[in-house]
Motif scaffolding. Structure first.
Motif, PDB file in Angstrom:
ATOM      1  N   CYS A  37      58.059  -8.486  45.841  1.00  0.00           N
ATOM      2  CA  CYS A  37      58.842  -7.280  46.125  1.00  0.00           C
ATOM      3  C   CYS A  37      59.036  -6.438  44.869  1.00  0.00           C
ATOM      4  CB  CYS A  37      60.195  -7.659  46.723  1.00  0.00           C
ATOM      5  SG  CYS A  37      60.112  -8.218  48.434  1.00  0.00           S
ATOM      6  N   VAL A  38      59.273  -7.082  43.732  1.00  0.00           N
ATOM      7  CA  VAL A  38      59.377  -6.346  42.474  1.00  0.00           C
ATOM      8  C   VAL A  38      58.037  -5.682  42.155  1.00  0.00           C
ATOM      9  CG1 VAL A  38      59.823  -6.528  39.995  1.00  0.00           C
ATOM     10  CG2 VAL A  38      61.232  -7.818  41.608  1.00  0.00           C
ATOM     11  N   ALA A  39      56.933  -6.401  42.401  1.00  0.00           N
ATOM     12  CA  ALA A  39      55.597  -5.823  42.160  1.00  0.00           C
ATOM     13  C   ALA A  39      55.372  -4.592  43.030  1.00  0.00           C
ATOM     14  CB  ALA A  39      54.525  -6.882  42.436  1.00  0.00           C
ATOM     15  N   ASP A  40      55.744  -4.676  44.312  1.00  0.00           N
ATOM     16  CA  ASP A  40      55.572  -3.531  45.207  1.00  0.00           C
ATOM     17  C   ASP A  40      56.362  -2.326  44.708  1.00  0.00           C
ATOM     18  OD1 ASP A  40      54.014  -5.166  46.784  1.00  0.00           O
ATOM     19  OD2 ASP A  40      55.623  -5.617  48.212  1.00  0.00           O
ATOM     20  N   ALA A  41      57.601  -2.563  44.295  1.00  0.00           N
ATOM     21  CA  ALA A  41      58.444  -1.469  43.821  1.00  0.00           C
ATOM     22  C   ALA A  41      57.856  -0.819  42.576  1.00  0.00           C
ATOM     23  CB  ALA A  41      59.863  -1.975  43.545  1.00  0.00           C
ATOM     24  N   MET A  42      57.304  -1.624  41.677  1.00  0.00           N
ATOM     25  CA  MET A  42      56.736  -1.070  40.452  1.00  0.00           C
ATOM     26  C   MET A  42      55.428  -0.325  40.723  1.00  0.00           C
ATOM     27  SD  MET A  42      59.188  -1.659  38.694  1.00  0.00           S
ATOM     28  CE  MET A  42      58.509  -0.659  37.366  1.00  0.00           C
ATOM     29  N   GLU A  43      54.691  -0.741  41.748  1.00  0.00           N
ATOM     30  CA  GLU A  43      53.515   0.047  42.133  1.00  0.00           C
ATOM     31  C   GLU A  43      53.949   1.404  42.679  1.00  0.00           C
ATOM     32  OE1 GLU A  43      49.507  -0.081  44.942  1.00  0.00           O
ATOM     33  OE2 GLU A  43      50.746  -1.874  44.749  1.00  0.00           O
ATOM     34  N   ALA A  44      55.054   1.413  43.450  1.00  0.00           N
ATOM     35  CA  ALA A  44      55.586   2.683  43.956  1.00  0.00           C
ATOM     36  C   ALA A  44      55.975   3.602  42.804  1.00  0.00           C
ATOM     37  CB  ALA A  44      56.791   2.420  44.860  1.00  0.00           C
TER      38      ALA A  44
ATOM     39  N   ARG B 195      59.279   0.267  33.458  1.00  0.00           N
ATOM     40  CA  ARG B 195      58.570  -1.016  33.566  1.00  0.00           C
ATOM     41  C   ARG B 195      59.388  -2.143  32.950  1.00  0.00           C
ATOM     42  NH1 ARG B 195      52.604   0.916  31.441  1.00  0.00           N
ATOM     43  NH2 ARG B 195      52.030   2.209  33.236  1.00  0.00           N
ATOM     44  N   GLU B 196      59.980  -1.878  31.799  1.00  0.00           N
ATOM     45  CA  GLU B 196      60.799  -2.915  31.172  1.00  0.00           C
ATOM     46  C   GLU B 196      61.986  -3.274  32.053  1.00  0.00           C
ATOM     47  OE1 GLU B 196      63.632  -3.571  27.285  1.00  0.00           O
ATOM     48  OE2 GLU B 196      61.871  -2.289  27.031  1.00  0.00           O
ATOM     49  N   SER B 197      62.530  -2.290  32.784  1.00  0.00           N
ATOM     50  CA  SER B 197      63.646  -2.570  33.682  1.00  0.00           C
ATOM     51  C   SER B 197      63.280  -3.617  34.724  1.00  0.00           C
ATOM     52  CB  SER B 197      64.109  -1.282  34.376  1.00  0.00           C
ATOM     53  OG  SER B 197      64.678  -0.380  33.451  1.00  0.00           O
ATOM     54  N   ALA B 198      61.999  -3.654  35.116  1.00  0.00           N
ATOM     55  CA  ALA B 198      61.567  -4.655  36.100  1.00  0.00           C
ATOM     56  C   ALA B 198      61.776  -6.065  35.556  1.00  0.00           C
ATOM     57  CB  ALA B 198      60.100  -4.435  36.462  1.00  0.00           C
ATOM     58  N   PHE B 199      61.542  -6.270  34.254  1.00  0.00           N
ATOM     59  CA  PHE B 199      61.787  -7.581  33.654  1.00  0.00           C
ATOM     60  C   PHE B 199      63.249  -7.966  33.792  1.00  0.00           C
ATOM     61  CE2 PHE B 199      63.391  -9.935  29.978  1.00  0.00           C
ATOM     62  CZ  PHE B 199      62.607 -11.081  30.012  1.00  0.00           C
ATOM     63  N   TRP B 200      64.164  -7.021  33.504  1.00  0.00           N
ATOM     64  CA  TRP B 200      65.598  -7.327  33.569  1.00  0.00           C
ATOM     65  C   TRP B 200      66.055  -7.544  35.011  1.00  0.00           C
ATOM     66  CZ3 TRP B 200      66.751  -8.852  29.066  1.00  0.00           C
ATOM     67  CH2 TRP B 200      66.229  -8.248  27.922  1.00  0.00           C
TER      68      TRP B 200
END
Length: 840
Positions: free
Chosen positions: A508-515, A601-606
């Protein structure tokens, strides 16, 4: 077994603790709202401006006057020796009894007969939250001495001493005179009303600051005395609570303190407060307030003109309730999370919302608003979410009966108060249109949306900006208007915390970051608020990126600088550094940090770390350990930190295998380390040193260089730089690691809960209040209770329409069970019996 006296003492201690907590809450609200109260308008002008006589109000109604007995009673309200605020309230209600008279022969079209709830009437659902006197339409006055915030027309606050005035008596300095509409006094009225201006904070009273302690007074119209500060917090919190459980644009409050009074108008931008007046000398002002109020239209009283309640007999109400009943109860307001929430019970009333969209007028049915913890602040965006039902879906000629779906017509509603758009920003409804035009994947589809006519704040208007919030010399006020913005989305998603297993979470995080990446590449839209609340789980267990209200649309031909945004625990180290520099007074070009796609992108890590620490199994089992580490890494729980050191250390620890947290799920630790190795390059190895470059190229030609070359400083820099510059690196990496994360296995012995292997909500999740008060023994007991509670939770809790016992939903349920490791070949009809076996 404790004795009666011991039990009584415990009850008293609990009551004292609750009172202290409430007092601290209100003091915090008062401090948070400092500078947002516009004090200075005269009460006469206030009435003319905000409670005007409407053109259709008959002259006979306008000519009504209170009786001499009522005026005498109003003058007698200030308490005498030995009397309390209760006595004040009794005389206040008695003096206004049957006022105004709304007769059928002369009543305005919009007139309502109003009355007052019992003094100190307690809402049984929230006993510690008390409104002194609640003002209702007579038909809405609740019985049994209860109060109902969702029905209040206005509020009254009573204090027995003039020193409790939350604002200072007005003595207008020359430098602020231009901010007031009325200069001088009106027939000597203001001079008489403000003649007692000796009220100051005495040394033993003390003043409050944002840290809870003494500081110089920042806003000269706000009384810094401790009791006055608490009073300001009370009235602010009560206004916030009322507006949060109603569809409202503004609210009125009357506050009496000793022989003086003020009128207040609240909206989401701030409050407009009159000069104080002596109501024992001018009692007609209070009568005039309620006289005018009764003939106002609903919109003038503050109610949203686009929202109306619908009758329970309405066929649309029956259909809406049937649709909503298919969802977990918390999903009604889109809080489908398993951790316990302290929400107020809501009214069962349904409301019809009307919105114009693309030249068409649309109607939608929504549940009543719901109070949420944290809704004590009146001046905010006040974001509200809920399910909505589109009644046109089930109209006879709209859809063939054979094609209707059980969940058809259900939408996701979001409304909030937005600021005017700048050069790079647009209303969120326009952003969703732009996303649809560019066919961006993994974003919600919008059904309708836009600003609501008539729902705009007024506090920011220049003539109301007075001594409460004086601008620095040579500057003007910068308050901007807020408008109510409302969206209806076809995609009904659920909270990220309801993931079934770690693989779903990562995907789900991957999908959001692709968006986020595709929106940037195709439409030049930068999201700027990647957070745990803005990544949700859609049908099919795919992620969607929502809340585009803080995004910007970049002009590639314009190099003008733009600022940063985000939710504090999830913003990048780069942006935290810039924010801290600005707070330390270093606001210059060197400290200006534009928000970039790499920050998102860094926010996805957090986000991934945050959710994993709260809901997945790891070695930090004690709540205090968990919250301490989250606060160090994410500034979560204890507020803002003065630097980004904690986040820097977190990235370093994960990148160098020195982490404090060890997750029990194979593959998750490796994923977090891979992400940290890339993002740490922004801070530890940039710019690269010349000596590191020389060492790298010297070692490059040595045997077996491939085994260690990436561990050299310049090798780490190149490794991270190469990946950060790759547009697909982040979501490709997330998905690749997700494949290596195994699903939890089905228990060998379903009758034994100890054998169940779940990776969902393994850790205990507490509020900070629970953590700081827990003794070790209580901690262990609570942890045991939480584990048992989790074992008894249904695996499908909060999954909304994906969980059904109908044959139509069997395939969806099988998919859920397969993903959750519970087996896909189970009959949904046997679920109650299986659940009973599973929890023992």
């Amino acid at each position: 077994m404790p004795s009666h006296s011991e039990t009584s003492d415990d009850g008293e201690d609990l009551a004292m603790q609750r009172e202290l907590d409430l007092e601290n809450l209100f003091i915090g609200v008062a401090l948070d709202t400092s500078g947002s109260h516009m004090v200075g308008i005269s009460p006469v002008e206030f009435l003319d401006e905000f409670l005007p006589w409407n053109d259709d109000t008959p002259q006979q109604y306008r000519n009504q006057r209170p009786s001499d007995a009522s005026l005498v009673l109003m003058r007698s309200i200030p308490p005498q020796d030995g009397e309390t605020e209760h006595d004040m309230g009794a005389r206040f209600r008695q003096s206004l009894q049957d006022w105004p008279t709304v007769a059928t022969t002369d009543a305005p079209l919009n007139a309502i007969t109003t009355g007052f709830g019992d003094f100190r009437a307690i809402d049984p659902n929230r006993p510690e939250s008390i409104v002194d006197i609640a003002h209702y339409a007579v038909k809405d006055i609740p019985g049994h001495g209860a109060s109902a915030y969702h029905l209040m027309q206005s509020q009254v606050m009573l204090k027995d001493n003039k020193s409790d005035d939350p604002f200072m008596p007005l003595s207008t300095p020359k430098m602020f005179a231009d901010a007031l509409t009325n200069e001088g006094h009106e027939d000597g009225e203001e001079a008489e009303m403000e003649q007692d201006s000796t009220q100051v904070a005495t040394p033993d009273e003390g003043n409050y600051s944002a840290a809870g302690h003494e500081v110089p007074i920042s806003y000269p119209a706000e009384n810094p005395a401790s009791e006055a500060t608490k009073t300001r917090g009370y009235i602010s919190a009560y206004a916030a609570m009322t507006m949060s459980v109603m569809f409202r644009g503004h609210l009125f409050t009357v506050i009496l303190f000793g022989a003086f009074a003020r009128f207040i108008r609240w909206d989401r931008r701030g409050s407009i407060v009159t000069r104080r007046f002596n109501y024992t000398k001018r009692p007609e002002l209070i009568f005039d307030f309620y006289h005018r109020f009764a003939q106002l239209t609903p919109a003038q009283r503050g109610l949203d003109p686009s929202v109306t309640p619908i009758s329970d007999d309405d066929p649309r109400a029956h259909r809406a309730r049937a649709k909503f009943s298919l969802y977990d109860k918390d999903m009604l307001h889109c809080h489908a999370i398993t951790k316990r929430q302290d929400f107020w019970p809501v009214s069962e009333t349904l409301f019809e919302m009307t919105i114009s969209f693309e030249g068409k007028t649309r109607q939608f049915i929504v549940p009543a608003p719901k109070f949420q913890l944290g809704s004590f602040h009146p001046f905010s965006r006040s974001t509200r979410r809920s399910l909505a039902y589109d009644p046109s879906y089930d109209e006879e000629d709209a859809v063939d009966d054979n094609e209707r779906e059980a969940y058809g017509g259900i939408l996701f509603m979001k409304d909030y108060w937005r600021e005017p758009c700048g050069k790079l920003t647009r209303p969120e409804a326009d952003i969703y249109k732009l996303l649809a035009e560019h066919d961006i994947p993994y974003v919600a589809e919008m059904e309708a949306g836009g600003d609501i006519p008539g729902m705009r704040t007024r506090t920011q208007e220049t003539r109301f900006l007075a001594v409460s919030h004086p601008p620095p010399d040579g500057h003007k006020h910068r308050k901007r208007p807020l408008r109510c913005h409302r969206l209806f989305l076809r995609t009904v998603a659920r909270d990220l915390s309801t993931f079934g297993n770690c693989r779903t979470l990562v995907n789900c995080v991957a999908d959001a970051m692709e968006a986020a990446q595709e929106a940037f590449d195709r439409a030049h839209i930068l999201h700027r608020d990647i957070s745990a609340g803005n990544i949700m789980i859609a049908p099919g267990h795919r992620g969607v990126l929502v809340d585009w209200d803080r995004c910007i649309v970049l002009d590639l031909n314009d190099d003008a600088p733009y600022g940063s945004s985000g939710t504090w625990p999830f913003v990048s180290v780069h942006l935290v550094d810039a924010q801290c520099a600005r707070e330390n007074g270093q606001n210059n070009k060197e400290t200006f940090a534009p928000h970039s796609l790499i920050d998102d992108r860094e926010s996805a890590f957090w986000v991934l770390l945050f959710i994993a620490m709260l809901y997945l199994p790891h070695n930090l089992r004690r709540p205090r350990q968990l919250f301490y580490q989250m606060d160090q890494w994410l500034n979560y729980g204890y507020g803002f930190h003065s630097s980004s050191l904690g986040k820097r250390n977190c990235l370093s620890e994960w990148a160098e295998h020195q982490r404090v947290v060890e997750f029990a799920i194979p593959g998750l630790n490796e994923l977090l380390r891979e992400l940290a190795r890339v993002f740490i390059v922004r801070y530890d190895y940039t710019p690269p040193r010349e000596m590191d470059k020389k060492m790298y190229y010297t070692m490059l030609d040595t045997p077996n260089a491939a085994k260690f070359i990436h561990e050299l400083p310049y090798g780490k820099y190149l490794y991270g730089k190469e990946r950060m510059e790759c547009r697909t690196w982040l979501y490709d990496t997330l998905r690749a690691h997700a494949k290596d994360i195994s699903l939890p296995t089905q228990p060998a012995n379903p009758s034994s809960p100890s054998d169940v292997v779940y990776d969902y909500r393994h850790n205990d999740c507490y509020s900070m209040e629970e953590v700081t008060r827990m003794e070790p023994k209580e901690e262990r007991q609570r942890a045991k209770e939480c584990r048992q509670e989790r074992m008894t939770l249904s695996r499908e809790r909060g999954l909304g329409a994906f969980y059904t016992t109908s044959s139509q939903g069997a395939s969806s349920l099988a998919l859920i069970r397969q993903e959750a490791g519970l087996g896909a070949d189970l009959d949904p009809k046997d679920e109650p019996e299986r659940k009973k076996r599973r929890i023992g």
